[in-house]
Design a protein around this motif. Structure first.
Motif, PDB file in Angstrom:
ATOM      1  N   CYS A   1      91.550  57.820  35.535  1.00 40.91           N
ATOM      2  CA  CYS A   1      90.238  58.432  35.309  1.00 40.91           C
ATOM      3  C   CYS A   1      89.563  58.760  36.642  1.00 40.91           C
ATOM      4  O   CYS A   1      89.660  57.968  37.585  1.00 40.91           O
ATOM      5  CB  CYS A   1      89.330  57.491  34.529  1.00 40.91           C
ATOM      6  N   PRO A   2      88.857  59.876  36.715  1.00 38.67           N
ATOM      7  CA  PRO A   2      88.038  60.140  37.907  1.00 38.67           C
ATOM      8  C   PRO A   2      86.725  59.360  37.809  1.00 38.67           C
ATOM      9  O   PRO A   2      85.669  59.912  37.498  1.00 38.67           O
ATOM     10  CB  PRO A   2      87.816  61.660  37.832  1.00 38.67           C
ATOM     11  N   GLN A   3      86.804  58.063  38.044  1.00 40.23           N
ATOM     12  CA  GLN A   3      85.610  57.219  37.873  1.00 40.23           C
ATOM     13  C   GLN A   3      84.431  57.688  38.717  1.00 40.23           C
ATOM     14  O   GLN A   3      83.281  57.510  38.328  1.00 40.23           O
ATOM     15  CB  GLN A   3      85.937  55.751  38.222  1.00 40.23           C
ATOM     16  N   ASP A   4      84.730  58.310  39.860  1.00 40.85           N
ATOM     17  CA  ASP A   4      83.638  58.784  40.706  1.00 40.85           C
ATOM     18  C   ASP A   4      82.835  59.883  40.035  1.00 40.85           C
ATOM     19  O   ASP A   4      81.678  60.128  40.396  1.00 40.85           O
ATOM     20  CB  ASP A   4      84.188  59.266  42.062  1.00 40.85           C
TER      21      ASP A   4
ATOM     22  N   MET B   1      84.281  71.873  43.826  1.00 43.28           N
ATOM     23  CA  MET B   1      85.656  71.582  43.411  1.00 43.28           C
ATOM     24  C   MET B   1      85.640  70.789  42.111  1.00 43.28           C
ATOM     25  O   MET B   1      84.873  69.837  41.966  1.00 43.28           O
ATOM     26  CB  MET B   1      86.389  70.771  44.480  1.00 43.28           C
ATOM     27  N   PRO B   2      86.503  71.144  41.160  1.00 50.68           N
ATOM     28  CA  PRO B   2      86.535  70.397  39.896  1.00 50.68           C
ATOM     29  C   PRO B   2      87.259  69.066  39.993  1.00 50.68           C
ATOM     30  O   PRO B   2      87.109  68.210  39.125  1.00 50.68           O
ATOM     31  CB  PRO B   2      87.278  71.347  38.949  1.00 50.68           C
ATOM     32  N   GLY B   3      88.036  68.862  41.045  1.00 50.85           N
ATOM     33  CA  GLY B   3      88.804  67.632  41.178  1.00 50.85           C
ATOM     34  C   GLY B   3      87.960  66.457  41.634  1.00 50.85           C
ATOM     35  O   GLY B   3      86.823  66.595  42.087  1.00 50.85           O
ATOM     36  N   SER B   4      88.543  65.270  41.513  1.00 44.93           N
ATOM     37  CA  SER B   4      87.882  64.035  41.916  1.00 44.93           C
ATOM     38  C   SER B   4      87.694  63.992  43.430  1.00 44.93           C
ATOM     39  O   SER B   4      88.627  64.255  44.196  1.00 44.93           O
ATOM     40  CB  SER B   4      88.730  62.833  41.473  1.00 44.93           C
ATOM     41  N   ALA B   5      86.480  63.654  43.865  1.00 44.28           N
ATOM     42  CA  ALA B   5      86.205  63.525  45.300  1.00 44.28           C
ATOM     43  C   ALA B   5      87.069  62.432  45.916  1.00 44.28           C
ATOM     44  O   ALA B   5      87.474  62.524  47.080  1.00 44.28           O
ATOM     45  CB  ALA B   5      84.723  63.224  45.517  1.00 44.28           C
ATOM     46  N   ARG B   6      87.370  61.399  45.142  1.00 46.90           N
ATOM     47  CA  ARG B   6      88.225  60.311  45.639  1.00 46.90           C
ATOM     48  C   ARG B   6      89.630  60.820  45.920  1.00 46.90           C
ATOM     49  O   ARG B   6      90.255  60.451  46.925  1.00 46.90           O
ATOM     50  CB  ARG B   6      88.257  59.172  44.619  1.00 46.90           C
TER      51      ARG B   6
END
Length: 506
Positions: free
Chosen positions: A100-103, A345-350
């Motif tokens: 999961c992209p918890q961020d 950006m749609p992706g996770s920063a992490r």
């Protein structure tokens, strides 16, 4: 609440489990990036939770996990109760804790995120389930009463597995069909091992089989078995077919042999890694599972990336999986080009941060125009134009507008296109009268007609959920839809012939 607990978020900083050393990651190690918390670390990090009266983390979580409650149980050392509570809302918590992209979700909504650092919710979730399984805990179905009903689940991805779990808990026999030789769908083959070790998927299979779920793998519906046969044998069918239609960017040169769609690249690479793991297991006395299935993904060869210049087009989580995989496959340099700025950006920063740490370069505000090659058809680069952000589109995201006279070329030997994927209605479903929206998503619920249950299609015995209904999205949203579709199926089987529109399942 003790004074120590009340101020633990101040006295103890946010901490993630230890990362795999950078030299191993860039040297081709595919092990999970993050290690696991020890019991004391997990308890201390869980104790940082403020136990908000109106927990934003729960609200932001697509499955609405009881996060503060199981954090408190971890702090108190009540692991089994924490595992049981995790599974009340989430059929696949150990998967979501990893991918999961918890961020962007629970941790991004944490009250402590602004100033003190969010509680490490995902890492604690992973600790709970891994530790409970290691200690022998399994879901207790001893009080479940068998209904005698049988449901076929088509697709062993996250939506299908979540649906099967909830059907088993409702006393309904679930049989899961999948064309692949192992369960998990993209959890097994698409998501790289450095994010999700495949032994985790194997453990979940054993847990589900212990709950009575049956798997029939290497079976493709519409080819090896007809839908009519399923409908004769089962009381209902759930369709968790995923989204595999490649988003064609229409770029000149995209048919060159060193230009790869992202998903086939990840799937083929995942199968390669899995094959090596099976060979090692076989050498140790364990037989590999299943047989390979010929499919569309087998027709995309992965070139040797060692020493090559790789450019990935697209800034979502799939793009991040591609750039980080290319690093581990020995690429000399890897560049991600994205048409908007980093904030959009749609992706996770992490995941972006991890990619940067591993040596990936990012070029923002670059719109690809064409893929260039030499006279022999070898890729030489990607021609791009710089962009600026214009007016918002229909979804509220600002459009990328080309800046005249700003064209340039990014040198490349291999190009991976990660523009996304969408669902497509199979012919065998269309022939059965199942309806799809113009974008390929299956119509369910109110969209499929008046009096239709949530996740039910226009054909009463057929239900659908996950990416085939929502479009390509997160693992956790597929889990949520599979879980809730199972509630609708159980409701229909308890009251056949029901015509009134049901309430949304919880």
């Amino acid at each position: 609440m003790s004074k120590k607990h009340a101020f633990q978020f101040v006295e103890l900083p946010r901490e993630m489990p230890r990362k795999l050393a950078i030299e191993l990651r860039t040297g081709g190690d595919w092990n999970e990036l993050y290690g696991r918390f020890e019991r004391d670390n997990a308890a201390q990090q869980a104790g940082r939770c403020l136990d908000c009266g109106n927990p934003y983390c729960e609200a932001k979580c697509p499955v609405h996990n009881y996060i503060p409650n199981w954090l408190r149980l971890v702090e108190e050392g009540r692991l089994v109760e924490a595992a049981e509570l995790c599974h009340e809302t989430n059929p696949l918590p150990e998967m979501c804790g990893r991918v999961c992209p918890q961020d962007r979700l629970c941790e991004g909504a944490c009250t402590l995120e602004d100033g003190f650092g969010a509680v490490t919710i995902g890492a604690v979730e992973k600790f709970i389930v891994d530790s409970a399984f290691a200690q022998g805990w399994r879901p207790d179905l001893s009080k479940v009463v068998a209904t005698g009903k049988r449901v076929a689940v088509v697709g062993a991805g996250p939506a299908g597995l979540a649906c099967a779990d909830r059907l088993a808990r409702a006393g309904i026999q679930a049989t899961v069909f999948d064309r692949y030789e192992q369960i998990g769908g993209l959890l097994q083959f698409g998501i790289p091992s450095f994010k999700l070790d495949k032994s985790v998927v194997g453990t979940r299979r054993a847990v589900l089989e212990g709950m009575g779920v049956q798997f029939r793998l290497g079976v493709e519906i519409g080819v090896d078995l007809s839908l009519e046969a399923l409908l004769r044998e089962f009381d209902a069918v759930f369709l968790g077919l995923g989204a595999y239609r490649y988003t064609d960017g229409g770029l000149p040169g995209q048919d060159l042999r060193a230009v790869l769609p992202a998903l086939p690249f990840l799937v083929n690479n995942g199968r390669l890694i899995s094959t090596h793991a099976d060979a090692e297991a076989s050498a140790g006395g364990l037989a590999p599972q299943g047989r390979p299935i010929a499919g569309w993904e087998d027709h995309v060869d992965i070139p040797d990336l060692r020493g090559k210049r790789v450019v990935v087009l697209g800034g979502g989580d799939t793009g991040m999986d591609c750039v980080r995989s290319a690093i581990r496959l020995g690429a000399a340099n890897v560049t991600c080009a994205y048409r908007r700025d980093e904030a959009n950006m749609p992706g996770s920063a992490r995941e972006v941060a991890n990619a940067r740490e591993e040596g990936v370069s990012f070029l923002f505000n670059r719109q690809p125009l064409a893929i260039e090659s030499d006279a022999e058809g070898n890729v030489t680069g990607v021609r791009v134009v710089e962009t600026t952000l214009g007016a918002p589109d229909a979804r509220g995201r600002r459009n990328a507008v080309a800046v005249p006279g700003s064209e340039s070329t990014i040198a490349a030997d291999v190009v991976i296109i990660a523009f996304g994927f969408s669902p497509e209605l199979p012919a065998w479903l269309a022939e059965a009268g199942v309806e799809a929206l113009p974008n390929g998503r299956i119509r369910v619920g109110i969209d499929a007609g008046e009096g239709v249950l949530p996740y039910q299609t226009s054909q009463p015995k057929l239900f659908a959920g996950g990416d085939v209904v929502r479009g390509a999205d997160l693992v956790v949203t597929a889990v949520q839809e599979g879980r809730d579709a199972a509630a609708s199926i159980a409701r229909m089987l308890r009251a056949p012939g029901r015509s009134a529109l049901a309430e949304e399942p919880r």
